[in-house]
Motif scaffolding. Structure first.
Motif, PDB file in Angstrom:
ATOM      1  N   GLU A 139       8.664   4.261 -32.975  1.00  0.00           N
ATOM      2  CA  GLU A 139       9.632   5.097 -32.263  1.00  0.00           C
ATOM      3  C   GLU A 139      11.063   4.808 -32.697  1.00  0.00           C
ATOM      4  O   GLU A 139      11.925   5.682 -32.636  1.00  0.00           O
ATOM      5  N   MET A 140      11.314   3.588 -33.140  1.00  0.00           N
ATOM      6  CA  MET A 140      12.666   3.197 -33.537  1.00  0.00           C
ATOM      7  C   MET A 140      13.058   3.690 -34.925  1.00  0.00           C
ATOM      8  O   MET A 140      14.234   3.902 -35.183  1.00  0.00           O
ATOM      9  N   THR A 141      12.087   3.870 -35.792  1.00  0.00           N
ATOM     10  CA  THR A 141      12.413   4.227 -37.174  1.00  0.00           C
ATOM     11  C   THR A 141      13.261   5.490 -37.278  1.00  0.00           C
ATOM     12  O   THR A 141      14.280   5.481 -37.975  1.00  0.00           O
ATOM     13  N   PRO A 142      12.928   6.598 -36.596  1.00  0.00           N
ATOM     14  CA  PRO A 142      13.814   7.771 -36.701  1.00  0.00           C
ATOM     15  C   PRO A 142      15.194   7.515 -36.097  1.00  0.00           C
ATOM     16  O   PRO A 142      16.192   8.071 -36.578  1.00  0.00           O
ATOM     17  N   LEU A 143      15.271   6.671 -35.094  1.00  0.00           N
ATOM     18  CA  LEU A 143      16.575   6.351 -34.498  1.00  0.00           C
ATOM     19  C   LEU A 143      17.419   5.538 -35.467  1.00  0.00           C
ATOM     20  O   LEU A 143      18.633   5.759 -35.589  1.00  0.00           O
TER      21      LEU A 143
ATOM     22  N   VAL B 135      20.773  -5.945 -40.396  1.00  0.00           N
ATOM     23  CA  VAL B 135      20.604  -7.361 -40.076  1.00  0.00           C
ATOM     24  C   VAL B 135      19.525  -7.583 -39.017  1.00  0.00           C
ATOM     25  O   VAL B 135      18.706  -8.498 -39.147  1.00  0.00           O
ATOM     26  N   GLU B 136      19.491  -6.737 -37.997  1.00  0.00           N
ATOM     27  CA  GLU B 136      18.649  -7.007 -36.830  1.00  0.00           C
ATOM     28  C   GLU B 136      17.363  -6.194 -36.741  1.00  0.00           C
ATOM     29  O   GLU B 136      16.390  -6.658 -36.168  1.00  0.00           O
ATOM     30  N   LEU B 137      17.352  -4.976 -37.239  1.00  0.00           N
ATOM     31  CA  LEU B 137      16.187  -4.113 -37.033  1.00  0.00           C
ATOM     32  C   LEU B 137      15.332  -3.917 -38.277  1.00  0.00           C
ATOM     33  O   LEU B 137      14.124  -4.135 -38.244  1.00  0.00           O
ATOM     34  N   ILE B 138      15.946  -3.487 -39.355  1.00  0.00           N
ATOM     35  CA  ILE B 138      15.184  -3.127 -40.548  1.00  0.00           C
ATOM     36  C   ILE B 138      14.313  -4.274 -41.064  1.00  0.00           C
ATOM     37  O   ILE B 138      13.147  -4.051 -41.391  1.00  0.00           O
ATOM     38  N   PRO B 139      14.811  -5.512 -41.101  1.00  0.00           N
ATOM     39  CA  PRO B 139      13.939  -6.596 -41.588  1.00  0.00           C
ATOM     40  C   PRO B 139      12.687  -6.808 -40.733  1.00  0.00           C
ATOM     41  O   PRO B 139      11.691  -7.336 -41.216  1.00  0.00           O
TER      42      PRO B 139
ATOM     43  N   ALA C 286      23.070  -7.541 -26.269  1.00  0.00           N
ATOM     44  CA  ALA C 286      22.595  -7.014 -27.550  1.00  0.00           C
ATOM     45  C   ALA C 286      21.290  -7.661 -28.025  1.00  0.00           C
ATOM     46  O   ALA C 286      20.363  -6.962 -28.424  1.00  0.00           O
ATOM     47  N   LYS C 287      21.211  -8.976 -28.025  1.00  0.00           N
ATOM     48  CA  LYS C 287      19.997  -9.652 -28.518  1.00  0.00           C
ATOM     49  C   LYS C 287      18.762  -9.281 -27.697  1.00  0.00           C
ATOM     50  O   LYS C 287      17.730  -8.945 -28.269  1.00  0.00           O
ATOM     51  N   PRO C 288      18.840  -9.319 -26.357  1.00  0.00           N
ATOM     52  CA  PRO C 288      17.662  -8.900 -25.589  1.00  0.00           C
ATOM     53  C   PRO C 288      17.277  -7.440 -25.841  1.00  0.00           C
ATOM     54  O   PRO C 288      16.089  -7.103 -25.858  1.00  0.00           O
ATOM     55  N   VAL C 289      18.264  -6.590 -26.069  1.00  0.00           N
ATOM     56  CA  VAL C 289      17.965  -5.190 -26.376  1.00  0.00           C
ATOM     57  C   VAL C 289      17.223  -5.102 -27.704  1.00  0.00           C
ATOM     58  O   VAL C 289      16.222  -4.392 -27.825  1.00  0.00           O
ATOM     59  N   VAL C 290      17.685  -5.820 -28.713  1.00  0.00           N
ATOM     60  CA  VAL C 290      17.013  -5.803 -30.015  1.00  0.00           C
ATOM     61  C   VAL C 290      15.576  -6.290 -29.872  1.00  0.00           C
ATOM     62  O   VAL C 290      14.652  -5.695 -30.439  1.00  0.00           O
ATOM     63  N   GLU C 291      15.368  -7.354 -29.106  1.00  0.00           N
ATOM     64  CA  GLU C 291      14.017  -7.867 -28.894  1.00  0.00           C
ATOM     65  C   GLU C 291      13.111  -6.793 -28.288  1.00  0.00           C
ATOM     66  O   GLU C 291      11.940  -6.690 -28.642  1.00  0.00           O
ATOM     67  N   LEU C 292      13.663  -5.996 -27.406  1.00  0.00           N
ATOM     68  CA  LEU C 292      12.903  -4.913 -26.792  1.00  0.00           C
ATOM     69  C   LEU C 292      12.667  -3.781 -27.791  1.00  0.00           C
ATOM     70  O   LEU C 292      11.558  -3.265 -27.917  1.00  0.00           O
ATOM     71  N   LEU C 293      13.696  -3.412 -28.522  1.00  0.00           N
ATOM     72  CA  LEU C 293      13.591  -2.302 -29.474  1.00  0.00           C
ATOM     73  C   LEU C 293      12.531  -2.558 -30.536  1.00  0.00           C
ATOM     74  O   LEU C 293      11.767  -1.651 -30.887  1.00  0.00           O
ATOM     75  N   VAL C 294      12.471  -3.769 -31.055  1.00  0.00           N
ATOM     76  CA  VAL C 294      11.545  -4.042 -32.156  1.00  0.00           C
ATOM     77  C   VAL C 294      10.079  -4.019 -31.723  1.00  0.00           C
ATOM     78  O   VAL C 294       9.200  -4.021 -32.570  1.00  0.00           O
ATOM     79  N   THR C 295       9.837  -3.957 -30.423  1.00  0.00           N
ATOM     80  CA  THR C 295       8.452  -3.829 -29.968  1.00  0.00           C
ATOM     81  C   THR C 295       7.956  -2.389 -30.073  1.00  0.00           C
ATOM     82  O   THR C 295       6.775  -2.132 -29.839  1.00  0.00           O
ATOM     83  N   TYR C 296       8.847  -1.480 -30.454  1.00  0.00           N
ATOM     84  CA  TYR C 296       8.504  -0.063 -30.637  1.00  0.00           C
ATOM     85  C   TYR C 296       8.924   0.407 -32.033  1.00  0.00           C
ATOM     86  O   TYR C 296       9.760   1.302 -32.179  1.00  0.00           O
ATOM     87  N   PRO C 297       8.379  -0.187 -33.089  1.00  0.00           N
ATOM     88  CA  PRO C 297       8.854   0.130 -34.442  1.00  0.00           C
ATOM     89  C   PRO C 297       8.659   1.589 -34.841  1.00  0.00           C
ATOM     90  O   PRO C 297       9.543   2.168 -35.483  1.00  0.00           O
TER      91      PRO C 297
END
Length: 122
Positions: free
Chosen positions: A55-59, A77-81, A42-53
């Protein structure tokens, strides 16, 4: 390339080497791996996801529109901030709905939504 199980951290490392045009279509499926932040992947996935803000916002908005308390919790907790201010504004309506308490989310999620709204200030 997508993780095969909750321990497949190596898959995430391989994903980091992909060019954006190959990785972005995988973001919706990758996001499912952060439904439980206790999973090692989960943590490594979040680190990857936040590099594409962008594209991630609609998801994230799609998750907020759903009814999965834990997934919504982890988004708060993990993405929005970690989103830039202008993208937080895109999510404001969904966050306000959750913060109102009318959607039936657990009180911890409602409190996180209320806190998020306070932090939506520039």
């Amino acid at each position: 390339m997508i993780p095969k199980d909750k321990f497949d951290v190596e898959a995430v490392e391989r994903l980091k080497t992909l060019p954006a045009n190959e990785l972005v279509p995988l973001l919706p499926e990758l996001m499912t791996w952060m439904q439980d932040m206790n999973w090692p992947v989960a943590k490594p996935v979040v680190e990857l996801l936040v590099t594409y803000p962008n594209e991630m916002t609609p998801l994230i908005d799609n998750v907020l529109a759903g009814d999965d308390d834990m997934w919504v919790y982890w988004c708060f907790v993990e993405l929005i901030p970690k989103l830039p201010f202008y993208l937080k504004l895109v999510l404001a309506e969904s966050v306000e709905q959750i913060a109102s308490g009318e959607r039936g989310f657990h009180e911890d999620v409602v409190e996180l939504a209320q806190e998020a709204l306070q932090n939506f200030e520039p």
